[in-house]
Design a protein around this motif. Structure first.
Motif, PDB file in Angstrom:
ATOM      1  N   GLU A 145      23.301  68.717  46.852  1.00  0.00           N
ATOM      2  CA  GLU A 145      24.607  67.676  47.081  1.00  0.00           C
ATOM      3  C   GLU A 145      25.057  67.685  46.977  1.00  0.00           C
ATOM      4  OE1 GLU A 145      22.635  65.859  43.606  1.00  0.00           O
ATOM      5  OE2 GLU A 145      20.317  65.634  44.273  1.00  0.00           O
ATOM      6  N   GLY A 146      26.242  68.386  46.767  1.00  0.00           N
ATOM      7  CA  GLY A 146      27.283  68.726  47.388  1.00  0.00           C
ATOM      8  C   GLY A 146      28.527  68.947  45.704  1.00  0.00           C
ATOM      9  N   THR A 147      27.358  68.997  44.406  1.00  0.00           N
ATOM     10  CA  THR A 147      27.656  69.322  43.790  1.00  0.00           C
ATOM     11  C   THR A 147      27.978  70.663  42.691  1.00  0.00           C
ATOM     12  OG1 THR A 147      26.884  66.675  42.840  1.00  0.00           O
ATOM     13  CG2 THR A 147      28.046  68.207  41.647  1.00  0.00           C
ATOM     14  N   TYR A 148      29.314  71.113  41.763  1.00  0.00           N
ATOM     15  CA  TYR A 148      29.192  72.084  41.124  1.00  0.00           C
ATOM     16  C   TYR A 148      29.502  72.555  39.805  1.00  0.00           C
ATOM     17  CZ  TYR A 148      31.127  76.876  40.980  1.00  0.00           C
ATOM     18  OH  TYR A 148      31.802  78.331  40.028  1.00  0.00           O
ATOM     19  N   LEU A 149      28.670  73.004  38.936  1.00  0.00           N
ATOM     20  CA  LEU A 149      28.794  73.277  38.152  1.00  0.00           C
ATOM     21  C   LEU A 149      29.483  74.926  38.046  1.00  0.00           C
ATOM     22  CD1 LEU A 149      25.813  71.506  36.156  1.00  0.00           C
ATOM     23  CD2 LEU A 149      28.749  70.682  36.109  1.00  0.00           C
ATOM     24  N   PRO A 150      29.794  75.031  36.867  1.00  0.00           N
ATOM     25  CA  PRO A 150      30.712  76.915  37.046  1.00  0.00           C
ATOM     26  C   PRO A 150      29.466  77.604  36.398  1.00  0.00           C
ATOM     27  CG  PRO A 150      31.626  75.386  35.174  1.00  0.00           C
ATOM     28  CD  PRO A 150      30.887  74.654  35.959  1.00  0.00           C
ATOM     29  N   ALA A 151      27.765  76.865  36.289  1.00  0.00           N
ATOM     30  CA  ALA A 151      27.154  78.220  36.221  1.00  0.00           C
ATOM     31  C   ALA A 151      26.924  78.098  37.128  1.00  0.00           C
ATOM     32  CB  ALA A 151      26.045  77.284  34.628  1.00  0.00           C
ATOM     33  N   MET A 152      26.888  77.620  38.043  1.00  0.00           N
ATOM     34  CA  MET A 152      26.017  77.825  39.420  1.00  0.00           C
ATOM     35  C   MET A 152      26.787  79.183  39.597  1.00  0.00           C
ATOM     36  SD  MET A 152      26.041  74.250  41.262  1.00  0.00           S
ATOM     37  CE  MET A 152      24.907  72.486  40.295  1.00  0.00           C
ATOM     38  N   LEU A 153      28.177  79.916  39.951  1.00  0.00           N
ATOM     39  CA  LEU A 153      28.138  81.017  40.886  1.00  0.00           C
ATOM     40  C   LEU A 153      27.712  82.537  39.840  1.00  0.00           C
ATOM     41  CD1 LEU A 153      29.524  81.822  42.967  1.00  0.00           C
ATOM     42  CD2 LEU A 153      31.647  82.077  41.341  1.00  0.00           C
ATOM     43  N   PRO A 154      27.273  81.739  39.322  1.00  0.00           N
ATOM     44  CA  PRO A 154      26.516  83.937  38.453  1.00  0.00           C
ATOM     45  C   PRO A 154      25.424  83.439  38.907  1.00  0.00           C
ATOM     46  CG  PRO A 154      27.707  82.371  36.847  1.00  0.00           C
ATOM     47  CD  PRO A 154      27.864  81.665  37.654  1.00  0.00           C
ATOM     48  N   ALA A 155      24.977  82.212  39.114  1.00  0.00           N
ATOM     49  CA  ALA A 155      23.079  82.171  39.552  1.00  0.00           C
ATOM     50  C   ALA A 155      23.250  82.377  40.338  1.00  0.00           C
ATOM     51  CB  ALA A 155      22.960  80.357  39.265  1.00  0.00           C
ATOM     52  N   VAL A 156      24.082  82.333  42.227  1.00  0.00           N
ATOM     53  CA  VAL A 156      23.559  82.260  42.621  1.00  0.00           C
ATOM     54  C   VAL A 156      24.001  83.840  43.211  1.00  0.00           C
ATOM     55  CG1 VAL A 156      24.765  82.557  45.345  1.00  0.00           C
ATOM     56  CG2 VAL A 156      24.614  80.349  43.933  1.00  0.00           C
ATOM     57  N   PHE A 192      40.578  74.715  45.203  1.00  0.00           N
ATOM     58  CA  PHE A 192      40.071  75.555  46.546  1.00  0.00           C
ATOM     59  C   PHE A 192      39.582  76.768  46.056  1.00  0.00           C
ATOM     60  CE2 PHE A 192      41.310  78.745  50.515  1.00  0.00           C
ATOM     61  CZ  PHE A 192      41.286  77.963  51.215  1.00  0.00           C
ATOM     62  N   VAL A 193      40.154  77.296  45.308  1.00  0.00           N
ATOM     63  CA  VAL A 193      39.596  78.968  45.531  1.00  0.00           C
ATOM     64  C   VAL A 193      38.640  78.804  44.799  1.00  0.00           C
ATOM     65  CG1 VAL A 193      39.544  81.029  43.670  1.00  0.00           C
ATOM     66  CG2 VAL A 193      41.552  80.065  44.603  1.00  0.00           C
ATOM     67  N   THR A 194      38.254  78.155  43.813  1.00  0.00           N
ATOM     68  CA  THR A 194      36.361  77.831  43.352  1.00  0.00           C
ATOM     69  C   THR A 194      35.641  77.916  44.597  1.00  0.00           C
ATOM     70  OG1 THR A 194      37.231  77.958  41.092  1.00  0.00           O
ATOM     71  CG2 THR A 194      34.810  77.649  41.306  1.00  0.00           C
ATOM     72  N   ASP A 195      35.960  76.467  45.179  1.00  0.00           N
ATOM     73  CA  ASP A 195      34.903  76.454  46.556  1.00  0.00           C
ATOM     74  C   ASP A 195      34.654  77.635  47.300  1.00  0.00           C
ATOM     75  OD1 ASP A 195      34.068  73.725  47.978  1.00  0.00           O
ATOM     76  OD2 ASP A 195      35.199  74.832  49.185  1.00  0.00           O
ATOM     77  N   GLU A 196      36.236  77.590  47.501  1.00  0.00           N
ATOM     78  CA  GLU A 196      35.760  78.684  48.119  1.00  0.00           C
ATOM     79  C   GLU A 196      34.467  80.168  47.791  1.00  0.00           C
ATOM     80  OE1 GLU A 196      36.460  79.779  52.008  1.00  0.00           O
ATOM     81  OE2 GLU A 196      36.814  77.146  51.232  1.00  0.00           O
ATOM     82  N   SER A 197      35.135  80.561  46.602  1.00  0.00           N
ATOM     83  CA  SER A 197      34.081  81.809  45.597  1.00  0.00           C
ATOM     84  C   SER A 197      32.754  81.357  45.721  1.00  0.00           C
ATOM     85  CB  SER A 197      34.243  81.714  44.354  1.00  0.00           C
ATOM     86  OG  SER A 197      35.935  82.266  44.165  1.00  0.00           O
TER      87      SER A 197
END
Length: 209
Positions: A145-156, A192-197
């Motif tokens: 849905e286009g929503t990001y939370l910090p825990a999502m990066l380690p989850a992916v 931008f950095v986190t979006d790209e990450s």
């Protein structure tokens, strides 16, 4: 929470920098405020109990049950940092596997970060992808849905390492990299950095599926 702590012969055990006699005090400080002092104690434990080269010291196994008691309490100021330590100590193998039930309970936490890190630790300890995938999928689902939370990066990233067992994640997130808009975070636009990450992490997940 500290039952049995003083019964361990900490002085007779070693951590990365010598005698482990300082471990009980550091554990207790993790549960106290102010939060910055608790975080400092948790960082010290990470440095003392785990070496970046992967060697885990003799003091780590007896410390693990008390670390798990800390992360089971929402009022612990440095809970997330301690959970990160639990995740790296998952390499304790058979000893850590004895605490799998407690890690499984933590995967059901209402706090997404706690759930994600516990799922990672559970998978590392037991290799049980079935139990670990569900909380990780729940954590990354808002990305659709286009929503990001910090825990999502380690989850992916954890889902990517699971390989074929995480194919459901690839199906779920297949359309995320094609989004034109930036990911929403905290009511504003994400950096931008986190979006790209996160986009790169999703690309890697899709490539691995």
């Amino acid at each position: 929470m500290w039952e049995g702590l003083d019964e361990v012969d900490w002085a007779g055990l070693k951590h990365n920098y010598g005698s482990a006699r300082d471990v009980p005090d550091l554990l207790r400080r993790c549960a106290r405020r102010p939060a910055d002092e608790a975080e400092s104690a948790a960082d010290d434990l990470l440095n003392l109990l785990f070496h970046q080269g992967g060697w885990i010291c003799p003091a780590a196994p007896p410390a693990l049950p008390f670390l798990l008691r800390l992360v089971a309490r929402p009022d612990v100021p440095c809970r997330r940092t301690v959970l990160d330590l639990v995740a790296v100590l998952a390499d304790l193998g058979p000893y850590a596997a004895g605490h799998a039930d407690r890690l499984l309970r933590l995967t059901r936490s209402a706090d997404t970060w706690t759930s994600v890190r516990a799922a990672h630790a559970l998978w590392s300890v037991t290799g049980d992808t079935a139990a670990a995938v569900e909380p990780l999928l729940a954590a990354v689902r808002p990305l659709t849905e286009g929503t990001y939370l910090p825990a999502m990066l380690p989850a992916v990233r954890c889902l990517t390492r699971m390989g074929g067992a995480a194919d459901r994640a690839a199906e779920l997130l297949r359309d995320v990299p094609a989004r034109d808009e930036r990911l929403r975070f905290g009511g504003g636009w994400h950096s931008f950095v986190t979006d790209e990450s996160i986009r790169e992490a999703v690309d890697e997940l899709l490539a691995a599926s």
